[in-house]
Design a protein around this motif. Structure first.
Motif, mmCIF file in Angstrom:
data_model
loop_
_atom_site.group_PDB
_atom_site.id
_atom_site.type_symbol
_atom_site.label_atom_id
_atom_site.label_comp_id
_atom_site.label_asym_id
_atom_site.label_seq_id
_atom_site.Cartn_x
_atom_site.Cartn_y
_atom_site.Cartn_z
ATOM 1 N N ASP A 87 -56.491 43.354 10.068
ATOM 2 C CA ASP A 87 -57.107 44.052 10.401
ATOM 3 C C ASP A 87 -55.662 45.655 10.767
ATOM 4 O O ASP A 87 -55.137 44.922 11.191
ATOM 5 C CB ASP A 87 -57.806 44.601 11.351
ATOM 6 N N TYR A 88 -56.361 46.788 10.632
ATOM 7 C CA TYR A 88 -54.929 47.744 11.720
ATOM 8 C C TYR A 88 -54.249 48.032 11.264
ATOM 9 O O TYR A 88 -52.966 47.871 11.682
ATOM 10 C CB TYR A 88 -55.311 47.335 12.710
ATOM 11 N N LYS A 89 -53.895 47.838 10.008
ATOM 12 C CA LYS A 89 -53.107 48.216 8.438
ATOM 13 C C LYS A 89 -53.084 48.775 7.807
ATOM 14 O O LYS A 89 -54.243 49.247 7.444
ATOM 15 C CB LYS A 89 -52.686 46.599 7.832
ATOM 16 N N VAL A 104 -66.895 54.813 22.478
ATOM 17 C CA VAL A 104 -67.428 53.095 22.354
ATOM 18 C C VAL A 104 -66.886 52.699 21.267
ATOM 19 O O VAL A 104 -67.331 52.997 20.821
ATOM 20 C CB VAL A 104 -68.257 52.974 23.648
ATOM 21 N N ARG A 105 -65.846 51.847 21.921
ATOM 22 C CA ARG A 105 -65.497 50.850 21.233
ATOM 23 C C ARG A 105 -65.250 49.537 21.185
ATOM 24 O O ARG A 105 -64.712 48.969 21.444
ATOM 25 C CB ARG A 105 -64.332 51.264 20.083
ATOM 26 N N ASN A 106 -67.185 48.298 20.569
ATOM 27 C CA ASN A 106 -67.172 47.278 20.800
ATOM 28 C C ASN A 106 -66.630 46.655 19.219
ATOM 29 O O ASN A 106 -67.191 47.088 19.315
ATOM 30 C CB ASN A 106 -68.274 47.326 21.647
ATOM 31 N N GLY A 140 -56.097 52.730 19.398
ATOM 32 C CA GLY A 140 -56.597 52.458 20.656
ATOM 33 C C GLY A 140 -56.547 51.137 20.625
ATOM 34 O O GLY A 140 -57.064 49.907 21.585
ATOM 35 N N ALA A 141 -57.106 50.290 19.627
ATOM 36 C CA ALA A 141 -57.054 48.219 19.243
ATOM 37 C C ALA A 141 -56.091 48.087 20.009
ATOM 38 O O ALA A 141 -56.515 46.485 19.906
ATOM 39 C CB ALA A 141 -56.649 48.520 18.085
ATOM 40 N N ARG A 142 -55.506 48.259 20.350
ATOM 41 C CA ARG A 142 -54.330 47.285 21.323
ATOM 42 C C ARG A 142 -54.799 47.571 23.052
ATOM 43 O O ARG A 142 -54.235 46.959 23.817
ATOM 44 C CB ARG A 142 -52.998 47.750 20.970
ATOM 45 N N GLN A 191 -57.637 56.634 20.844
ATOM 46 C CA GLN A 191 -57.863 57.375 19.498
ATOM 47 C C GLN A 191 -57.872 56.098 19.060
ATOM 48 O O GLN A 191 -56.923 55.162 18.485
ATOM 49 C CB GLN A 191 -56.972 58.096 18.951
ATOM 50 N N CYS A 192 -59.028 55.369 18.054
ATOM 51 C CA CYS A 192 -59.713 54.891 17.194
ATOM 52 C C CYS A 192 -58.380 54.299 15.745
ATOM 53 O O CYS A 192 -58.735 56.065 15.863
ATOM 54 C CB CYS A 192 -60.481 54.422 17.202
ATOM 55 N N ALA A 193 -57.972 53.958 15.573
ATOM 56 C CA ALA A 193 -57.044 53.677 13.981
ATOM 57 C C ALA A 193 -58.509 54.132 13.535
ATOM 58 O O ALA A 193 -57.732 54.407 12.269
ATOM 59 C CB ALA A 193 -56.536 52.657 13.473
ATOM 60 N N GLY A 194 -59.315 54.017 13.464
ATOM 61 C CA GLY A 194 -60.901 54.569 12.279
ATOM 62 C C GLY A 194 -60.806 55.830 12.999
ATOM 63 O O GLY A 194 -62.347 56.309 11.906
HETATM 64 MO MO LIG Z 1 -60.498 50.691 17.271
#
Ligand SMILES: [Mo]
Ligand SMILES: [Mo]
Lengths: 384, 384
Positions: free
Chosen positions: B236-238, B49-51, B211-213, B96-99
């Motif tokens: 973010d996400y770069k 879970v990524r909130n 996943g962020a998208r 998948q989370c970029a993190g």
């Molecule tokens: Mo993410």
């Protein structure tokens, strides 16, 4: 017979001064790095040449392309058929030998194969019919494409590595039939009839995948449930892990996938290695990726890869998405103020390194030792 | 207002014992590595879970999805419209989370962001309508797709990083409209109504990209000539180069592309780090790639990456080409005879490392230091 196969008396005329010749017979040559980046579209006479045998001398009036195997209707097509029955399509695409930068891999630890510098790739426009259209005419549709392969054989008998057989290779039927795959049977290069060195009268252009699959002097297409049985599909053009050597390689032939899509790559073309450098100067090079992926960024390091900066990207290929078949060039103006990235560094200590990133967020591996493989393929390590 | 935005009193019930909790408010949690590889399809209650804010409490009977911007016809769609007007499509895809693996990047040098171990990814089936079909109804076709973006806003107001705004993000219109892109507006996960933690009643599923998208609790889709103006797209996400720090980052926001496709990735889930090892035992883990690329091979090293061997790949995702959205698992049976790859090595010296290769011939970078970036994204370095 052996003599006939290895008869190099009918080779095409070549402007040899345009090339660095890596092997004379069969002819294997690449342009100089500075020539390479002089044109976004490589002039035909400078386009790298990768031959495996003498160049066949083909009479186009009797030439027949055969299509057989798992098709509903086998075909025999003349060049006239190919030009008249199928729409003419033009794409711009680079081809790159999987052996590009092999010499650098060999410098770390000896590999077998033609030695290539950084220029066994070039970019051109290609015109011909879609392979897809020919396969549709052969009723090769409606099957489980995922399990099938389009196998190509050339007319270049005499490949030394494969006991004198012609060159052969295959791609997946998914790539062959994909609408956006852009696989052509090309009869023109840069707006002119294909030259003998580049596959006259007909060759495959499979953009986004290793040059080895773009079979020249195309003799036959066989749709099969197996990959091409050719040496060049089964045993060559594979990235074996680094424990594989000439004693145990036969255990790994089947376990190791054959190469298709190109990985992300870049190299510095200017300044040439070892040249005297005076500020300001310009760093120039190329970056490529496979599968139609777009080059998004090329990083430059002046300290051997410790710190990085972005170069200026000159990406003349405007897509669309998943169809970036061309290369991109990059440029980095090295002025005194750039040294903020490596305080205290003086000119003689400059160690220029480049690495590209594509729109899959993949980048090049640092060390050639980590990707070293017996056949010396896909050396896309950081270039310095 | 501030209180309302940050009201965590209406969070969904969760089986907390299923998770490693990286942040309680907003809730960010991942399964344990051994749980992660217990199922090819991750049970919903174990899905990471990524909130970014409190979970919105949405009344489906009044819910409206808005579609506006550069469209021929703006739309307001109820959930009934979405289910009745557009065909229901089901895909299996991992997110998948970029993190993912950020904590390991932070161990090399501190980065900012929620600390994630190796399990901020999961695989599920998703059902909903195609984003493409909704955009066609909105007459968003016939434009130069290459210059356009589909921008998503969520209903999760209160994102701390973006001054309390809702979460936002965008994908290219080329991805959104591509036939094989498989971007869904999903209302079901694993055959059940979407849960609140996963975006009830409607979320984006953009397979093959970070996943962020895949914006949850979707409020609005705006077709625009710019990427989303959200913090999460612009700043973010770069992957910034390693000379970018918190003092100079603003110079690099515009120069650095925003992440879309996932790079090639793998991690060892079992044995757990530090566990006692007795021969024979089994190494297990996952491998993933973005853009629908297929995992072709996962290499295992027992000596920290000096020598390698192939693992057994369990790839339940059967494609088709360019649509390998799921993960693959790998297994390596470590028996005494495997030590031929590192003669003289004894058990206590084992340093297990994995790295994956996908069908683009890309592989993972060796060292986290070479890809270290300020935001700690896309850590796909060799896992050990
Ligand atoms: Mo993410
Ligand atoms: Mo090649």
């Amino acid at each position: 017979m052996e003599n006939e196969k290895n008869d190099y008396s009918k080779e095409p005329e070549r402007k040899l001064e345009q090339f660095i010749i890596n092997c004379k017979e069969p002819f294997n040559a690449e342009p100089t790095p500075s020539q390479l980046i002089s044109n976004f579209i490589t002039p035909t006479e400078n386009f790298y040449v990768r031959n495996h045998a003498p160049v066949p001398d083909i009479d186009v009036s009797t030439y027949i392309l055969k299509v057989d195997g798992l098709v509903g209707k086998a075909l025999s097509l003349t060049m006239r058929d190919i030009k008249e029955r199928f729409p003419k399509v033009t794409i711009t695409a680079h081809l790159q030998c999987a052996g590009n930068r092999r010499t650098m891999m060999s410098e770390y630890k000896k590999v077998k194969g033609v030695g290539w510098g950084i220029a066994s790739l070039s970019n051109a426009t290609w015109s011909g019919c879609r392979l897809r259209d020919v396969l549709v005419e052969a009723k090769a549709f409606g099957k489980d494409l995922g399990a099938l392969h389009a196998c190509f054989w050339g007319l270049d008998i005499g490949c030394v590595e494969d006991n004198g057989k012609p060159y052969g290779s295959s791609i997946t039927m998914e790539k062959a039939m994909e609408l956006d795959g852009d696989v052509l049977l090309a009869y023109e290069m840069n707006g002119e009839t294909l030259t003998r060195d580049h596959g006259f009268p007909l060759r495959v252009i499979a953009p986004g995948i290793i040059g080895a699959r773009s079979v020249k002097w195309l003799d036959k297409i066989t749709v099969s449930s197996n990959e091409s049985e050719s040496f060049f599909q089964q045993r060559d053009y594979k990235i074996f892990h680094n424990g594989v050597d000439w004693h145990n390689v036969s255990q790994y032939w089947d376990k190791t996938p054959s190469l298709q899509e190109l990985s992300v790559q870049s190299a510095i073309c200017l300044p040439a290695p070892g040249s005297s450098l005076y500020l300001p100067f310009q760093i120039m090079g190329y970056a490529t990726s496979g599968g139609g992926r777009k080059i998004e960024r090329v990083d430059i390091s002046l300290d051997g890869g410790v710190t990085w900066d972005y170069s200026d990207l000159m990406n003349e290929d405007k897509g669309p998405v998943n169809k970036y078949w061309s290369w991109a060039f990059f440029r980095y103006n090295l002025t005194a103020d750039k040294f903020q990235f490596a305080p205290g560094m003086i000119e003689k200590d400059i160690q220029i390194v480049c690495r590209a990133w594509d729109n899959s967020s993949n980048t090049q591996p640092k060390d050639v030792k980590d990707i070293w493989n017996l056949r010396g393929v896909m050396n896309n390590s950081w270039h310095q």
